[in-house]
Design a protein around this motif. Structure first.
Motif, mmCIF file in Angstrom:
data_model
loop_
_atom_site.group_PDB
_atom_site.id
_atom_site.type_symbol
_atom_site.label_atom_id
_atom_site.label_comp_id
_atom_site.label_asym_id
_atom_site.label_seq_id
_atom_site.Cartn_x
_atom_site.Cartn_y
_atom_site.Cartn_z
ATOM 1 N N GLU A 56 -2.986 -3.622 12.012
ATOM 2 C CA GLU A 56 -1.816 -3.191 11.558
ATOM 3 C C GLU A 56 -0.370 -2.866 10.497
ATOM 4 O OE1 GLU A 56 1.763 -0.988 14.698
ATOM 5 O OE2 GLU A 56 0.383 -1.320 15.384
ATOM 6 N N SER A 57 -0.764 -4.738 10.564
ATOM 7 C CA SER A 57 0.438 -5.028 8.930
ATOM 8 C C SER A 57 -0.329 -4.876 8.819
ATOM 9 C CB SER A 57 0.288 -6.746 9.182
ATOM 10 O OG SER A 57 -1.167 -6.726 8.920
ATOM 11 N N VAL A 58 -1.280 -4.791 7.610
ATOM 12 C CA VAL A 58 -2.226 -4.365 6.388
ATOM 13 C C VAL A 58 -1.892 -2.854 6.377
ATOM 14 C CG1 VAL A 58 -4.553 -4.558 5.099
ATOM 15 C CG2 VAL A 58 -3.799 -6.216 6.870
ATOM 16 N N GLN A 59 -2.336 -2.769 7.559
ATOM 17 C CA GLN A 59 -1.944 -0.616 7.339
ATOM 18 C C GLN A 59 -0.715 -0.403 6.573
ATOM 19 O OE1 GLN A 59 -3.289 2.267 10.990
ATOM 20 N NE2 GLN A 59 -5.413 -0.169 10.754
ATOM 21 N N GLU A 60 0.864 -0.751 7.579
ATOM 22 C CA GLU A 60 2.178 -1.240 6.217
ATOM 23 C C GLU A 60 2.018 -1.343 5.378
ATOM 24 O OE1 GLU A 60 4.220 -3.003 9.614
ATOM 25 O OE2 GLU A 60 3.596 -2.260 11.332
ATOM 26 N N LYS A 61 1.499 -2.727 4.807
ATOM 27 C CA LYS A 61 1.510 -3.132 3.352
ATOM 28 C C LYS A 61 0.930 -2.049 2.650
ATOM 29 C CE LYS A 61 3.747 -7.178 3.969
ATOM 30 N NZ LYS A 61 4.645 -6.819 3.422
ATOM 31 N N VAL A 62 -0.597 -1.311 2.893
ATOM 32 C CA VAL A 62 -0.990 -0.582 2.078
ATOM 33 C C VAL A 62 -0.032 0.943 1.895
ATOM 34 C CG1 VAL A 62 -2.521 1.008 2.368
ATOM 35 C CG2 VAL A 62 -3.598 -1.812 2.823
ATOM 36 N N TYR A 65 3.035 0.124 -0.637
ATOM 37 C CA TYR A 65 2.036 0.455 -1.524
ATOM 38 C C TYR A 65 2.241 1.645 -2.011
ATOM 39 C CZ TYR A 65 -0.797 -0.219 -5.247
ATOM 40 O OH TYR A 65 -2.163 -0.441 -7.156
ATOM 41 N N GLU A 66 1.183 2.452 -1.275
ATOM 42 C CA GLU A 66 1.265 3.826 -1.689
ATOM 43 C C GLU A 66 2.387 4.699 -1.772
ATOM 44 O OE1 GLU A 66 -1.559 4.490 1.432
ATOM 45 O OE2 GLU A 66 -3.748 3.827 -0.144
ATOM 46 N N ASP A 67 2.714 4.142 -0.901
ATOM 47 C CA ASP A 67 4.473 5.173 -1.296
ATOM 48 C C ASP A 67 5.559 5.291 -2.200
ATOM 49 O OD1 ASP A 67 3.929 6.227 1.039
ATOM 50 O OD2 ASP A 67 5.737 4.683 2.520
ATOM 51 N N GLY A 68 5.029 3.941 -2.856
ATOM 52 C CA GLY A 68 5.528 3.177 -4.219
ATOM 53 C C GLY A 68 4.985 3.788 -5.656
ATOM 54 N N LEU A 69 3.958 4.149 -5.235
ATOM 55 C CA LEU A 69 3.410 4.561 -6.222
ATOM 56 C C LEU A 69 3.327 6.338 -6.325
ATOM 57 C CD1 LEU A 69 -0.745 4.275 -6.048
ATOM 58 C CD2 LEU A 69 1.118 2.909 -6.832
#
Length: 142
Positions: A56-62, A65-69
């Motif tokens: 879940e922590s990795v999913q949050e980081k992804v 990142y995608e929101d930033g893109l």
């Protein structure tokens, strides 16, 4: 040449940003629509009874990142009156081609390479596949 609907494939790489900026210039014409397509693709990793679930922590980081893109793409198209961002899912080349066909796009603009040579070697070149299969012109930006 004037286009009616331009699709720009954007994955956050430097070359896809160049392609997006080129698409913005091309779509800055009366009545032209620009769609920025960002494809979410998370291949499943499984080997005979074993699988990988992303923590879940990795999913949050992804997700961050995608929101930033998406925010970066929104900044790039902010001055175009007929523009939108479409977040697609699935294998990138297939998703881009299907969306371009569904939306009656008359030009696809994309970078020559995306996330790197390893991914290209493992999955095949997205831009190469799109060029080979597209029903409309494709502009590849280097």
């Amino acid at each position: 040449m004037l286009y009616h609907h331009v699709l720009a494939a954007y994955d956050g790489s430097e070359v896809s940003l160049k392609a997006l900026r080129q698409a913005v210039r091309l779509a800055d014409a009366p009545g032209c629509k620009l769609t920025v397509a960002h494809v979410l693709y998370r291949p499943t990793y499984a080997v005979e009874g074993l699988g990988f679930v992303m923590p879940e922590s990795v999913q949050e980081k992804v997700k961050e990142y995608e929101d930033g893109l998406i925010r970066k793409a929104q900044e790039e198209i902010a001055n175009l009156p007929y523009s939108e961002i479409s977040v697609l899912t699935g294998p990138p080349a297939t998703a881009i081609l299907e969306h371009a066909a569904d939306q009656n796009c008359d030009l696809i603009v994309m970078g020559s390479r995306g996330l790197g040579p390893f991914k290209e070697m493992m999955l095949g070149s997205v831009s190469h596949h799109v060029v080979q299969q597209a029903k409309c012109p494709v502009l590849i930006v280097k």
